[in-house]
Design an enzyme around this catalytic site. Sequence first.
Site, PDB file in Angstrom:
ATOM      1  N   GLU A   1       0.817  -1.213   0.000  1.00  0.00           N
ATOM      2  CA  GLU A   1       0.000   0.000   0.000  1.00  0.00           C
ATOM      3  C   GLU A   1       0.856   1.270   0.000  1.00  0.00           C
ATOM      4  O   GLU A   1       0.464   2.299  -0.548  1.00  0.00           O
ATOM      5  CB  GLU A   1      -0.953  -0.008   1.193  1.00  0.00           C
ATOM      6  CG  GLU A   1      -1.929  -1.184   1.230  1.00  0.00           C
ATOM      7  CD  GLU A   1      -2.826  -1.281   0.007  1.00  0.00           C
ATOM      8  OE1 GLU A   1      -2.959  -0.274  -0.725  1.00  0.00           O
ATOM      9  OE2 GLU A   1      -3.389  -2.366  -0.231  1.00  0.00           O
TER      10      GLU A   1
ATOM     11  N   HIS B   1       1.489   2.400  -3.430  1.00  0.00           N
ATOM     12  CA  HIS B   1       0.417   3.244  -3.971  1.00  0.00           C
ATOM     13  C   HIS B   1       0.555   4.678  -3.462  1.00  0.00           C
ATOM     14  O   HIS B   1       0.371   5.640  -4.220  1.00  0.00           O
ATOM     15  CB  HIS B   1      -0.946   2.692  -3.561  1.00  0.00           C
ATOM     16  CG  HIS B   1      -1.332   1.429  -4.261  1.00  0.00           C
ATOM     17  ND1 HIS B   1      -1.123   1.225  -5.608  1.00  0.00           N
ATOM     18  CD2 HIS B   1      -1.943   0.294  -3.797  1.00  0.00           C
ATOM     19  CE1 HIS B   1      -1.575   0.022  -5.946  1.00  0.00           C
ATOM     20  NE2 HIS B   1      -2.073  -0.552  -4.868  1.00  0.00           N
TER      21      HIS B   1
END
Length: 395
Positions: free
Chosen positions: A302, A305
């Site tokens: 994550e 991202h």
Amino acid sequence: MQRNFDDALSSLALKLPCRRAAACLLLLLLLGILSSCHDVAAARPAPAAAASAAGLRRRPDGAAWRPSEHLRDAGRGSRVAGLAEVKMYLARFGYMHPSRAEHGDDAFDEHTEAAVKLYQSRIGLPVTGRLDAATLGRIASPRCGVGDGGIRGRVSVSVSVPASRFTFFGGEPRWTGPDPLVLTYSVSPVPAAAGGHHRLSPEAVRAAVRSAFARWARVIPVEFVEAGGDDHHPDIRVRFYEGDHGDGWPFDGQGGVLGHAYPPEDGRLHLDAAEHWMVDVDKETTASLAAAVDLESVATHEIGHILGLDHSSSPEAIMYPYIQFGERKVELSMDDIDGAQLLYGSNPRFSSHEGHASAPPRRSDPSRSVSPGRGSWLSGSISLLCVVLAMLVTV
């Protein structure tokens, strides 16, 4: 026991009147042992990931996908109960226009076939256009909640890395600021869930997230600093939520979607509090690994991202959207590194010769274990048979 068995074989070989007959007998015994071993191996239960590849079914409470045998090998022209849910899944992650999935029908038409082929291509699977076992197994696996692009436009990567499989968010967003770039972050503890299965201390959670940030900091010139108590506006906010948490992307309970994060410079990184999060694969029991999710692995993904990387089609990459229960996958592959460095440049202290290619994920698989005693007995017996066979044939 092994010595008695070996002595008996030697005595039998000496008593046989014909050495060739003895050799044939020993050869038959050897083949018998190998055949028995093959039968034992074949009788082992398939890993959970393979067992889940039969098909899909959504639980009534909306939680993770479950296998449904009748969906296996469905293809264009068929009509199969439950296919509407597969269409919704494909639309959810960007492979089919939502209007094609909203009708709720179970027809496998040309649009569904095109979506399945695109999904297989993006995820690195054989492109068959059918819901084969590999495709259904991947769909049934835990994954990131960020869409995979699909019908959405992708950003072209530099031709200087032609073998790359990473992608960027549209517009190639990235964090900007003074050089060196310093980003602050804060972490909320895992809240106590209704099931009471969360046992992670705030310190363990913070340590796992800190380690995840450090993996990216090693390869790009960005420093990540945990915000102090007086900093109410950190750049990155790592939070745990359950269900609908107000951003339009509700979590779906244990399994399914594990987390999602937003591109620069939003800074939101959300993890599903309903998951059975773990911080050390080796300390988990076999039973708990069946539903456990490695926190550092998902956090590392994550954070990619957060930095501006979209998903990669390379299964070895951190930015691949799927991970298995009980799997620890934290080492950045060269695909991840190349993508991050195209956005931010290389950390001056990083060397591409340090061996940062992704190591094989660690996964607990009891079916792979072999009893040392049995293994050594089998190895010793086969070795003795081969030696005696060679002596009888050559003498």
